[in-house]
Design an enzyme around this catalytic site. Structure first.
Site, PDB file in Angstrom:
ATOM      1  N   GLY A  33       0.882  -1.329   0.126  1.00 27.68           N
ATOM      2  CA  GLY A  33      -0.014   0.108   0.201  1.00 27.68           C
ATOM      3  C   GLY A  33       0.976   1.261   0.013  1.00 27.68           C
ATOM      4  N   ASN A  34       0.315   2.173   0.252  1.00 25.96           N
ATOM      5  CA  ASN A  34       0.833   3.624   0.143  1.00 25.96           C
ATOM      6  C   ASN A  34       0.363   4.411   1.468  1.00 25.96           C
ATOM      7  OD1 ASN A  34      -1.317   5.508  -0.913  1.00 25.96           O
ATOM      8  ND2 ASN A  34      -0.874   3.779  -2.578  1.00 25.96           N
ATOM      9  N   ARG A  35       0.929   5.786   1.545  1.00 28.58           N
ATOM     10  CA  ARG A  35       0.562   6.630   2.622  1.00 28.58           C
ATOM     11  C   ARG A  35      -0.449   7.474   2.513  1.00 28.58           C
ATOM     12  NH1 ARG A  35       4.300   5.619   6.620  1.00 28.58           N
ATOM     13  NH2 ARG A  35       6.245   4.641   5.995  1.00 28.58           N
TER      14      ARG A  35
END
Ligand code: CTP
Ligand code: CA
Length: 230
Positions: A33-35
């Site tokens: 995933g990412n932030r």
């Protein structure tokens, strides 16, 4: 700058906004995933409602309250986000892709939790590219006169400046507007403020002064409304 309260320039328009970051499962408990926090997309949705639009918000893994008066469609992966955006875009006047879709997903998703090996080795994860939602909706417009907006966080490097990279991305994606954040100096993720340049497919470049994500949202809708109403 809070123009939303007295501007009704999106009344009768249907807009789609994507927000958040997609997650690609590896196994039942893990993901890539990412932030992305979803703050900019949610600010865009609220600003569009304030300007009279009917808003569909495609939300990927965001932990913010649903904005009032918005239809929220929850998705997890980039493929789910693609399906939800393509379906909502069919009848939309404008689509703003503020989400950060994961570019890759694991080729195989394990049905059971991946366990550590006793010999200290680690597994190799093979990845495949996800669909490019922005390029697809720019290419296959639900409505010929719709406005499609992308976002890009760029850094300058040996190959070119932030704006060089952004211009190339705008052309590659085929969208009408690209909102560019220069992230050379630090992070935008999770920050309440944003600074940006809005690039147009007509060659225009508008610098947006530093302000809140709500301020930037209204500047973006100014550009969208100008294109819809010309
Ligand atoms: N985007 C998309 N689908 C993807 C990846 C990105 O629709 N699979 C959209 C994002 O929502 C954003 C724009 O494309 O509006 C630019 O995202 P970015 O990650 O900068 O573009 P990429 O083509 O993935 O390029 P990069 O290799 O720089 O990550
Ligand atoms: Ca990307």
């Amino acid at each position: 700058l809070a123009r939303g309260s007295d501007v009704d320039d999106l009344r009768g328009r249907h807009v789609v906004v994507s927000a958040g970051g997609t997650r690609e499962p590896l196994d039942p408990v893990r993901f890539l995933g990412n932030r992305s926090s979803g703050l900019q997309g949610y600010a865009l949705a609220r600003a569009a409602v304030a300007r009279g639009a009917e808003v569909t918000l495609v939300s990927a893994n965001v932990t913010l309250p649903d904005p009032a008066g918005v239809k929220v469609v929850r998705v997890g992966t980039t493929s789910e986000l693609r399906d939800a955006v393509v379906s909502a875009a069919a009848a939309a006047d404008a689509v703003v892709m503020a989400a950060a879709p994961a570019d890759f997903r694991p080729v195989d998703v394990s049905d059971s939790k991946i366990k550590k090996a006793d010999d200290g080795t680690a597994p190799t994860i093979d990845l495949v590219q996800n669909p490019d939602v922005l390029a697809e909706i720019s290419r296959e417009r639900g409505r010929a006169d719709s406005v499609v907006v992308g976002f890009a966080a760029e850094t300058g490097d040996d190959a070119g400046s932030v704006l060089d990279h952004a211009r190339a991305k705008l052309a590659r994606k085929g969208c009408d507007l690209l909102v560019v954040n220069d992230v050379s100096g630090g992070a935008v993720f999770g920050s309440p403020d944003n600074q940006a340049v809005v690039l147009g497919s007509d060659g225009s470049a508008t610098e947006v002064p530093r302000g809140t994500k709500a301020d930037l949202a209204h500047v973006i809708w100014d550009h969208v409304a100008a294109r819809l109403n010309r």
